[in-house]
Scaffold this motif. Structure first.
Motif, short mmCIF file in Angstrom:
data_model
loop_
_atom_site.label_atom_id
_atom_site.label_comp_id
_atom_site.label_asym_id
_atom_site.label_seq_id
_atom_site.Cartn_x
_atom_site.Cartn_y
_atom_site.Cartn_z
N HIS A 34 19.59 0.17 58.07
CA HIS A 34 19.85 -0.95 57.47
C HIS A 34 20.98 -1.79 58.46
O HIS A 34 21.21 -0.99 59.44
CB HIS A 34 20.49 -0.91 56.04
CG HIS A 34 21.50 -0.12 55.76
ND1 HIS A 34 22.63 -0.32 56.40
CD2 HIS A 34 21.80 0.99 55.29
CE1 HIS A 34 23.78 0.51 56.24
NE2 HIS A 34 23.07 1.46 55.39
N HIS A 37 23.91 0.12 59.90
CA HIS A 37 23.56 0.95 60.97
C HIS A 37 23.46 0.37 62.27
O HIS A 37 23.94 0.78 63.45
CB HIS A 37 22.41 1.78 60.69
CG HIS A 37 22.47 2.85 59.56
ND1 HIS A 37 21.63 2.50 58.45
CD2 HIS A 37 23.14 4.02 59.22
CE1 HIS A 37 22.13 3.60 57.37
NE2 HIS A 37 22.99 4.35 58.07
N LYS A 149 32.51 1.70 56.20
CA LYS A 149 31.77 2.07 54.85
C LYS A 149 32.21 3.45 54.19
O LYS A 149 32.54 3.54 53.03
CB LYS A 149 30.38 2.13 54.92
CG LYS A 149 29.69 2.62 53.88
CD LYS A 149 29.38 1.56 52.89
CE LYS A 149 28.60 2.47 51.51
NZ LYS A 149 28.14 3.28 51.64
N GLN A 153 35.60 9.54 55.64
CA GLN A 153 34.80 10.12 56.82
C GLN A 153 35.41 9.99 58.12
O GLN A 153 35.60 10.77 58.85
CB GLN A 153 33.24 10.05 56.60
CG GLN A 153 32.57 10.33 57.83
CD GLN A 153 31.08 10.27 57.69
OE1 GLN A 153 30.46 11.00 56.83
NE2 GLN A 153 30.40 9.13 58.28
N LEU A 175 32.59 -2.85 57.84
CA LEU A 175 31.75 -2.51 56.73
C LEU A 175 30.77 -3.52 56.51
O LEU A 175 31.33 -4.80 56.41
CB LEU A 175 32.58 -2.33 55.28
CG LEU A 175 31.94 -1.46 54.13
CD1 LEU A 175 32.89 -1.15 53.00
CD2 LEU A 175 30.99 -2.22 53.85
N ILE A 176 29.81 -3.45 56.63
CA ILE A 176 28.51 -4.64 56.47
C ILE A 176 27.96 -4.68 54.86
O ILE A 176 27.81 -3.82 54.55
CB ILE A 176 27.30 -4.52 57.44
CG1 ILE A 176 27.81 -4.34 58.78
CG2 ILE A 176 26.50 -5.66 57.39
CD1 ILE A 176 28.57 -5.31 59.52
N ALA A 183 27.91 -3.21 49.47
CA ALA A 183 27.97 -2.61 50.42
C ALA A 183 26.54 -2.39 50.68
O ALA A 183 26.00 -1.52 49.98
CB ALA A 183 29.06 -1.57 50.80
P1 AMP Z 1 24.70 7.24 56.90
O1 AMP Z 1 23.36 7.15 57.55
O2 AMP Z 1 24.66 6.84 55.44
O3 AMP Z 1 25.40 8.78 56.96
O4 AMP Z 1 25.77 6.45 57.69
C1 AMP Z 1 25.80 6.46 59.23
C2 AMP Z 1 27.00 5.91 59.71
O5 AMP Z 1 26.48 4.43 59.31
C3 AMP Z 1 28.07 6.32 59.05
O6 AMP Z 1 29.09 6.13 60.25
C4 AMP Z 1 28.49 5.17 58.07
O7 AMP Z 1 29.73 4.71 57.79
C5 AMP Z 1 27.93 3.86 58.61
N1 AMP Z 1 27.29 2.82 57.64
C6 AMP Z 1 26.71 3.10 56.62
N2 AMP Z 1 26.43 1.99 55.85
C7 AMP Z 1 27.40 0.89 56.53
C8 AMP Z 1 27.63 -0.12 56.30
N3 AMP Z 1 27.26 -0.80 55.25
N4 AMP Z 1 28.56 -0.86 57.26
C9 AMP Z 1 29.08 -0.26 58.08
N5 AMP Z 1 28.54 0.95 58.45
C10 AMP Z 1 27.81 1.62 57.79
#
Ligand code: AMP
Length: 283
Positions: A34, A37, A149, A153, A175-176, A183
């Motif tokens: 999304h 990412h 987000k 982590q 965070l987007i 979020a």
């Molecule tokens: P995930 O695929 O959920 O494991 O996330 C992969 C990376 O994308 C991680 O570093 C998350 O923190 C980042 N991420 C996921 N959602 C968001 C968001 N809404 N804003 C910023 N980074 C994000």
């Protein structure tokens, strides 16, 4: 854009980039991409010559009753989005190639990983640090981009990198959110329209908490947390945790704390959502 599945092939690619003097930025993801990412990929693109995106739904970071099997996946769409954003390589390994059946080595951060999601998801951060360490050893990145987000982590990964001397710079990406304030998360795909509109309460209470703390100082924290919980329950959310911790130690704040992480995990229906905000508190 290259697509690789085999760990050894990624490592060979990364080594050849290094030998020709190119810098590498890695964006680890679990896919179903999304705009959050994509913002990470944009940052990676600005930083390095070569951008590697990993897409891996990592089994070791899921608990036995969690959503590993039903986690949303759409590789076709993800690869198109990656290509549009100027990704050079997608790494999309099979779990059995990332973990030997008799694997017996894990990476564990033992302090920052304990509260918040660490308390509600035992073993989660051990899975995260282990897979991220593997990805670093394969992609050999100069930079790795992680989103705020997942604030805990990010702190855990930074600590791992510091403690184990990984030669990589961790970049924190903002965070987007959707226009509604929700979020962005791959797990939002699980939400019904009704749950999604009720979940907007999360960003609203975090915003309000930030304003109250900035204006009035840390002594209003207990009341702020109570009213956050009250509003979340009123909107039909089932609270896993709503907490405020010192943003650098993840310990309970004291009267002297100036930098707070307010973080929450809340279920709407069966879907567990997390959100957070960092607050500089008036001293
Ligand atoms: P995930 O695929 O959920 O494991 O996330 C992969 C990376 O994308 C991680 O570093 C998350 O923190 C980042 N991420 C996921 N959602 C968001 C968001 N809404 N804003 C910023 N980074 C994000």
């Amino acid at each position: 854009m290259k697509i690789l599945k085999a760990p050894a092939e990624l490592q060979a690619f990364a080594l050849s980039c290094k030998r020709s003097g190119k810098t590498i930025a890695l964006v680890p993801t679990m896919g179903f991409l999304h705009a959050g990412h994509l913002a990470l990929i944009d940052i990676a693109r600005q930083k390095a010559d070569v951008v590697i995106v990993s897409i891996f739904v990592n089994p070791t970071q899921f608990g036995p009753n969690e959503d590993l099997e039903r986690y949303p996946r759409d590789f076709e769409r993800d690869s198109k989005l990656c290509a549009e954003r100027g990704t050079d390589l997608i790494f999309v390994p099979n779990p059995e190639d990332m973990y030997c059946s008799d694997a017996s080595t894990f990476v564990e951060e033992t302090k920052l990983s304990q509260p918040l999601c660490g308390a509600s998801r035992p073993g989660h951060f051990r899975g995260v640090t282990t897979v991220v360490a593997k990805l670093f050893n394969l992609a050999l990145p100069d930079y790795a981009v992680f989103g705020m987000k997942d604030a805990q982590q990010l702190l855990v990964i930074k600590r791992m990198v510091r403690d184990l001397f990984f030669p990589v710079e961790i970049i924190a990406a903002p965070l987007i959110r959707e226009h509604s304030g929700l979020a962005l998360s791959s797990r939002n795909a699980y939400l019904s329209a009704d749950e999604k509109s009720r979940a907007v309460v999360l960003s609203r209470v975090l915003d309000a908490a930030g304003s109250a703390l900035r204006a009035n100082g840390i002594e209003v924290l207990p009341g702020v947390l109570e009213s956050m919980k009250h509003e979340i329950k009123n909107a039909g959310g089932k609270i896993d945790y709503v907490e405020a911790l010192d943003a650098s130690t993840l310990e309970s704040p004291t009267a002297k704390t100036v930098d707070l992480l307010i973080a929450l995990a809340v279920y709407f229906g069966k879907t567990r959502l997390i959100d957070n905000t960092f607050v500089w508190v008036k001293s």
